[in-house]
Design a protein around this motif. Structure first.
Motif, PDB file in Angstrom:
ATOM      1  N   SER A   1       0.821  -1.211   0.000  1.00 31.21           N
ATOM      2  CA  SER A   1       0.000   0.000   0.000  1.00 31.21           C
ATOM      3  C   SER A   1       0.853   1.259   0.000  1.00 31.21           C
ATOM      4  N   ARG A   2       1.965   1.269   0.753  1.00 32.92           N
ATOM      5  CA  ARG A   2       2.827   2.461   0.768  1.00 32.92           C
ATOM      6  C   ARG A   2       3.516   2.633  -0.582  1.00 32.92           C
ATOM      7  N   LEU A   3       3.931   1.514  -1.199  1.00 33.66           N
ATOM      8  CA  LEU A   3       4.584   1.599  -2.500  1.00 33.66           C
ATOM      9  C   LEU A   3       3.618   2.175  -3.533  1.00 33.66           C
ATOM     10  N   ASP A   4       2.356   1.748  -3.481  1.00 37.67           N
ATOM     11  CA  ASP A   4       1.356   2.304  -4.390  1.00 37.67           C
ATOM     12  C   ASP A   4       1.141   3.791  -4.121  1.00 37.67           C
ATOM     13  N   GLU A   5       1.177   4.158  -2.846  1.00 37.61           N
ATOM     14  CA  GLU A   5       1.002   5.569  -2.489  1.00 37.61           C
ATOM     15  C   GLU A   5       2.135   6.412  -3.059  1.00 37.61           C
ATOM     16  N   TYR A   6       3.384   5.914  -2.937  1.00 36.97           N
ATOM     17  CA  TYR A   6       4.530   6.660  -3.461  1.00 36.97           C
ATOM     18  C   TYR A   6       4.450   6.780  -4.981  1.00 36.97           C
ATOM     19  N   LYS A   7       3.983   5.718  -5.635  1.00 32.23           N
ATOM     20  CA  LYS A   7       3.853   5.776  -7.093  1.00 32.23           C
ATOM     21  C   LYS A   7       2.859   6.860  -7.492  1.00 32.23           C
ATOM     22  N   GLU A   8       1.722   6.914  -6.809  1.00 33.01           N
ATOM     23  CA  GLU A   8       0.711   7.907  -7.153  1.00 33.01           C
ATOM     24  C   GLU A   8       1.215   9.324  -6.885  1.00 33.01           C
ATOM     25  N   ILE A   9       1.955   9.503  -5.787  1.00 35.24           N
ATOM     26  CA  ILE A   9       2.544  10.816  -5.500  1.00 35.24           C
ATOM     27  C   ILE A   9       3.459  11.245  -6.642  1.00 35.24           C
ATOM     28  N   LEU A  10       4.261  10.305  -7.105  1.00 30.78           N
ATOM     29  CA  LEU A  10       5.220  10.616  -8.163  1.00 30.78           C
ATOM     30  C   LEU A  10       4.516  10.917  -9.480  1.00 30.78           C
ATOM     31  N   LEU A  11       3.508  10.130  -9.806  1.00 35.59           N
ATOM     32  CA  LEU A  11       2.778  10.359 -11.058  1.00 35.59           C
ATOM     33  C   LEU A  11       2.077  11.712 -11.055  1.00 35.59           C
ATOM     34  N   ARG A  12       1.698  12.189  -9.874  1.00 36.16           N
ATOM     35  CA  ARG A  12       1.090  13.518  -9.784  1.00 36.16           C
ATOM     36  C   ARG A  12       2.145  14.625  -9.798  1.00 36.16           C
ATOM     37  N   SER A  13       3.304  14.345  -9.200  1.00 34.10           N
ATOM     38  CA  SER A  13       4.313  15.392  -9.018  1.00 34.10           C
ATOM     39  C   SER A  13       5.089  15.712 -10.290  1.00 34.10           C
ATOM     40  N   ILE A  14       5.421  14.691 -11.069  1.00 34.63           N
ATOM     41  CA  ILE A  14       6.289  14.914 -12.237  1.00 34.63           C
ATOM     42  C   ILE A  14       5.710  15.942 -13.205  1.00 34.63           C
ATOM     43  N   PRO A  15       4.412  15.877 -13.553  1.00 36.48           N
ATOM     44  CA  PRO A  15       3.900  16.891 -14.485  1.00 36.48           C
ATOM     45  C   PRO A  15       3.859  18.300 -13.902  1.00 36.48           C
ATOM     46  N   LEU A  16       3.854  18.417 -12.569  1.00 35.45           N
ATOM     47  CA  LEU A  16       3.688  19.728 -11.939  1.00 35.45           C
ATOM     48  C   LEU A  16       4.987  20.511 -11.793  1.00 35.45           C
ATOM     49  N   PHE A  17       6.116  19.814 -11.645  1.00 33.62           N
ATOM     50  CA  PHE A  17       7.381  20.493 -11.346  1.00 33.62           C
ATOM     51  C   PHE A  17       8.333  20.363 -12.535  1.00 33.62           C
ATOM     52  N   ARG A  18       8.763  21.514 -13.053  1.00 32.47           N
ATOM     53  CA  ARG A  18       9.560  21.534 -14.277  1.00 32.47           C
ATOM     54  C   ARG A  18      10.820  20.704 -14.151  1.00 32.47           C
ATOM     55  N   GLU A  19      11.566  20.847 -13.032  1.00 24.83           N
ATOM     56  CA  GLU A  19      12.819  20.125 -12.876  1.00 24.83           C
ATOM     57  C   GLU A  19      12.593  18.614 -12.947  1.00 24.83           C
ATOM     58  N   LEU A  20      11.571  18.148 -12.234  1.00 26.02           N
ATOM     59  CA  LEU A  20      11.274  16.715 -12.268  1.00 26.02           C
ATOM     60  C   LEU A  20      10.823  16.293 -13.660  1.00 26.02           C
ATOM     61  N   ARG A  21       9.999  17.129 -14.286  1.00 28.80           N
ATOM     62  CA  ARG A  21       9.475  16.792 -15.602  1.00 28.80           C
ATOM     63  C   ARG A  21      10.604  16.627 -16.613  1.00 28.80           C
ATOM     64  N   VAL A  22      11.593  17.524 -16.560  1.00 29.01           N
ATOM     65  CA  VAL A  22      12.720  17.474 -17.490  1.00 29.01           C
ATOM     66  C   VAL A  22      13.601  16.267 -17.198  1.00 29.01           C
ATOM     67  N   LEU A  23      13.937  16.050 -15.927  1.00 30.26           N
ATOM     68  CA  LEU A  23      14.841  14.960 -15.569  1.00 30.26           C
ATOM     69  C   LEU A  23      14.219  13.593 -15.826  1.00 30.26           C
ATOM     70  N   ALA A  24      12.918  13.482 -15.623  1.00 29.98           N
ATOM     71  CA  ALA A  24      12.261  12.170 -15.730  1.00 29.98           C
ATOM     72  C   ALA A  24      12.170  11.673 -17.162  1.00 29.98           C
ATOM     73  N   THR A  25      12.414  12.518 -18.157  1.00 27.81           N
ATOM     74  CA  THR A  25      12.384  12.050 -19.546  1.00 27.81           C
ATOM     75  C   THR A  25      13.593  11.182 -19.876  1.00 27.81           C
TER      76      THR A  25
END
Length: 890
Positions: A462-486
């Motif tokens: 359940s915690r691993l799923d929670e972290y995944k959802e946090i990340l999937l929401r965060s990457i599109p919102l923050f430019r630095e993460l969005r650029v690095l994650a490509t």
């Protein structure tokens, strides 16, 4: 790629020579390369004036051409022993005759035809008669296409023989065509490739099993879970993600211009289609249409993983239909780092040079026999791992090998700046650039990472799923993460850190690596309760110092791999100098501890050691170089591509005074030409990594590089993208430049990862140039979708322009804007997603630049009543089921 249907020249030349007029209908021209004949007409002789079935008094009519085609089909079937469905032989002959008839209709010269080569010349002819083979079965269509390549090969060879100036103007291409004809003659006389001897066959079976086992494991960088029994690598099958690649500009592989584009908006001849950016293809299908490929990609972009996938798929004979040319081939993976200093090994030494476990068991001469039989696939990984001084020697060795064994398929990978454009062009290599992941691919990569992390079954996820959802929401919102994650490597690291830090991620590349060092070198074992794995007890600082020593030695000696003795020697020198280490044991004990407990080193079967990724090595080596104050070493090599990442990270680690030394050193005189330009542009690129710098040095960097950002070519414009956001401050006012320069500026700015780039591009959005508008449309995938759609896409003149969609977010945004008449698909979608996402009543032109799978069946297009044109990249599988009234352009 050499043709699959081989015909001896003694049999086909008398037939094909009938296609050429005995007396060309215009006088001999100057040799190719001497310029144009007259204004507006390209160099060479128009093909329409050279063939026997054109002109006022043609020597050959349609029936005679059909008879020639029918005889070619008969010879092809007889030679290959292939059969066709009943009644289809005549159909294939008819399609072949119609395709050859087009030679007399295209505005193509003999020079251009030879430059294209048999494969692309055949593609050019086939694309000019779209849908001609729709009535053929898939087997008959495949036979026709293969036979057409063979016919084009012999046709071009006869042209070269008739007009020697063609060979003088294009010696390499003419030599290659001659080689392929000779090869055809040998194979046609031999009938078929001989089966390997029993001893070879038995060894090959074991070798292929080993390849499949060896390369079917992938380590997801940075993975770290509480359960100490959780593996740190997973099956390639479970985690492999297919990425996209773009053709480099100027390679001649951009495809044909679309005939119904407005004439005043058409791009210059030879620049490819008026379409968004470079043609896109699936990277792992690169060898489907090209026998030799140079694939460029930044650090961590997935080059090595692609090599692994090709090796495993070939070894297992589990290849997609497009890669059937690899069926029965033997893959040889050649990581350049293993022979970077010694040079490319001779074929007989392939296995021993790589210390392959089966090297001593291989039958003598086996590799040579595989190469000679044209059954090899060479996968040369990381040409940038060779020292710059050695790189040309490796190229020369590879050239000689491929000229001797001309039927060998070959894929070479490299970081982008390590080798110049057209570095292997003379050997027939097509250049591709591995594209960053789009949003859908990033989401898929994040999901795959977390699925792989579930290997400790039975635990609460359940915690691993929670972290995944946090990340999937965060990457599109923050430019630095969005650029690095490509970047696949950085995406994996972000996943690991996100889990490790309970969803609280650092931002920026240096901060991410600092956090990774803390996780792997300080917290990893204690938090996993791994307390007694060995008797060595070291904290992060001494562990990192020792690893830095190893990385720095590899940097200075220009190595990517250290043998065990050299690693032990490097550690031995440091043990007594680091008090925390001195009492922990001998160098062997310390080395084993670093290898087993840090997660940053990996050991090969022969005991040699390397870092898990070159970027990690560069990061640690840069930190040690700054610690030692060895700025002279850094500046001495600053113009070398493989040192670029080290210089950037050194600036990030440096204190203000040290940072000024480095940047002023990069600007210092003493170098000339490209070396000086590279150093100055690197200085500009380093500004984004600076934490503190005196204003005088900052202003000097900007002043001395400001006028370097007016690229004169598209290739130069692309290269400026790596400099980074600082370029935006140096570019000219877009209002003051011509359309041509505006296009080059757009090529640069669409590759700069910064929100301010959108502001600059918005000042170009109202121009009429189709080439410029296409580049602005292509840039969509590099920025935040909604903002780019609102400020750029919505304002572009739609006339003649295909609007690209690479992921589902863009598809939804385009629909929200009311859709467009012309749409280009440059990402993976299902037909159902396109039916739901495209405006059915508005769509008139659809361009498929990506494989939709499911056999490319197109019945679903009936959902678009206004559709008139389907454009399909020639490298994609053949489409079927296209509704009546929809024309197909290949």
């Amino acid at each position: 790629m050499e043709p699959a249907v081989r015909l001896a020249s003694s049999a086909v030349d008398p037939l094909i020579s009938r296609l050429l007029a005995h007396a060309p209908q215009e006088p001999a021209e100057p040799a190719p390369g001497t310029g144009t004949r007259h204004s507006g007409v390209p160099e060479g002789r128009l093909m329409a004036r050279l063939v026997s079935f054109r002109g006022e008094d043609p020597e050959m009519g349609w029936q005679q051409l059909f008879d020639v085609a029918a005889e070619l089909v008969r010879l092809g079937l007889e030679t290959t022993g292939q059969g066709l469905p009943e009644g289809e032989e005549e159909g294939v002959a008819g399609v072949l005759a119609r395709t050859l008839w087009v030679i007399g209709e295209l505005d193509t010269t003999d020079t251009q035809a030879v430059r294209l080569g048999p494969q692309d010349f055949a593609r050019r002819l086939r694309s000019a008669v779209p849908g001609a083979d729709r009535e053929l079965s898939s087997a008959a269509a495949w036979f026709h296409d293969s036979l057409l390549v063979t016919v084009c090969l012999h046709f071009l060879h006869l042209l070269i023989q008739r007009f020697p100036g063609l060979a003088e103007g294009q010696p390499e291409r003419s030599h290659r065509i001659g080689q392929l004809v000779d090869l055809n003659d040998v194979e046609a006389l031999r009938g078929s490739r001989p089966r390997p001897a029993a001893q070879d066959a038995e060894f090959e079976a074991r070798y292929l099993r080993h390849v499949a086992e060896q390369y079917n494991r992938v380590t997801i960088y940075g993975i770290d879970l509480p359960n100490p029994n959780t593996p740190d690598n997973w099956s390639l099958d479970a985690t492999y993600l297919s990425l996209a690649a773009e053709f480099s500009p100027g390679t001649g592989h951009d495809g044909p211009d679309e005939p119904d584009l407005p004439s005043d908006a058409a791009p210059p001849a030879g620049t490819g289609p008026a379409a968004p950016g470079e043609p896109v293809m699936t990277a792992d299908r690169a060898l489907a249409g090209h026998e030799r490929v140079l694939l460029r990609g930044v650090a961590g972009s997935g080059k090595t993983t692609l090599i692994q996938w090709l090796a495993v798929a070939t070894a297992r004979s589990a290849l997609p239909e497009e890669l059937r040319t690899l069926q029965g081939r033997i893959p040889f993976v050649l990581p350049v780092r293993r022979f970077a200093r010694e040079g490319l090994p001779a074929p007989d030494d392939f296995l021993s040079a790589l210390r392959h476990p089966l090297a001593d068991e291989a039958p003598e001469g086996w590799v040579v026999r595989v190469l000679a039989a044209e059954r090899a696939v060479l996968l040369v990984d990381g040409i940038d791992e060779a020292p710059e001084a050695q790189r040309d020697a490796v190229r020369g060795q590879l050239r000689r090998l491929l000229r001797i064994y001309s039927g060998t398929l070959c894929l070479v990978t490299s970081r982008p700046p390590a080798v110049d454009a057209d570095w292997l062009a003379e050997e027939g290599f097509t250049e591709l650039n591995l594209a960053p992941m789009n949003r859908d691919q990033v989401a898929a990569s994040v999901t795959a990472w977390h699925n792989a992390a579930r290997s400790d079954e039975g635990k609460d996820h359940s915690r691993l799923d929670e972290y995944k959802e946090i990340l999937l929401r965060s990457i599109p919102l923050f430019r630095e993460l969005r650029v690095l994650a490509t970047n696949p490597l950085m995406c994996g690291l972000i996943c690991a850190l996100n889990r490790d830090r309970s969803g609280m991620l650092p931002q920026g590349r240096r901060e991410l690596y600092e956090a990774a060092m803390e996780m792997l070198l300080q917290r990893r074992d204690p938090e996993r309760r791994v307390l007694y794995a060995d008797t060595v007890d070291l904290q992060r600082a001494p562990r990192e110092r020792l690893l830095r020593k190893l990385a720095y030695r590899m940097l200075v000696e220009e190595r990517a791999v250290l043998d065990r003795d050299s690693a032990l020697e490097a550690i031995g020198r440091s043990v007594t100098a680091i008090p925390a280490v001195a009492s922990q044991g001998d160098p062997q004990k310390i080395f084993d501890h670093l290898l087993l407990r840090t997660g940053l080193l990996c050991e090969q079967a022969d005991g040699s050691v390397e870092f898990v990724h070159r970027t990690v090595q560069d990061y640690l080596a840069a930190k040690e170089a700054v610690e030692q104050g060895d700025f002279d070493l850094l500046l001495e090599h600053a113009h070398e591509a493989e040192w670029e990442e080290v210089i950037r990270m050194s600036v990030a680690h440096a204190r203000p005074a040290e940072c000024a030394i480095l940047l002023n050193g990069l600007l210092a005189p003493g170098r000339t030409g490209m070396k000086r330009n590279r150093r100055r542009l690197l200085a500009a690129a380093c500004l984004e990594h600076v934490t503190e710098l005196d204003p005088e040095t900052h202003e000097r960097v900007r002043r001395e590089t400001r006028h370097m950002v007016r690229p004169g070519t598209v290739a130069a414009a692309r290269g400026l993208g790596w400099v980074g956001p600082i370029v935006l401050e140096m570019l000219p006012d877009p209002i003051t430049v011509s359309d041509d320069e505006a296009h080059r500026l757009a090529v640069t700015v669409t590759r700069i990862d910064d929100d301010a780039a959108v502001d600059y591009l918005a000042r170009l959005r109202h121009r009429r140039s189709l080439t410029l508008r296409a580049e602005l449309a292509r840039g969509w995938r590099n920025f935040e979708t909604e903002r780019y759609a609102s400020e750029i896409i919505r304002h572009l003149d739609e006339e003649g322009l295909y609007f690209p969609v690479s992921d589902r977010v863009e598809l939804a945004a385009l629909r929200e804007m009311g859709g467009r008449d012309r749409v280009q698909i440059v990402g993976h979608f299902t037909p159902g997603e396109l039916v739901d996402g495209l405006e059915a009543e508005r769509l008139t032109h659809l361009w498929l630049a990506y494989d939709l799978g499911a056999g490319m069946k197109m019945e679903w297009l009936s959902a678009f009543p206004a559709l008139t044109t389907l454009r399909v990249n020639p490298r994609l599988p053949r489409v079927s089921g296209v509704p009546e009234g929809v024309r197909i352009i290949a």
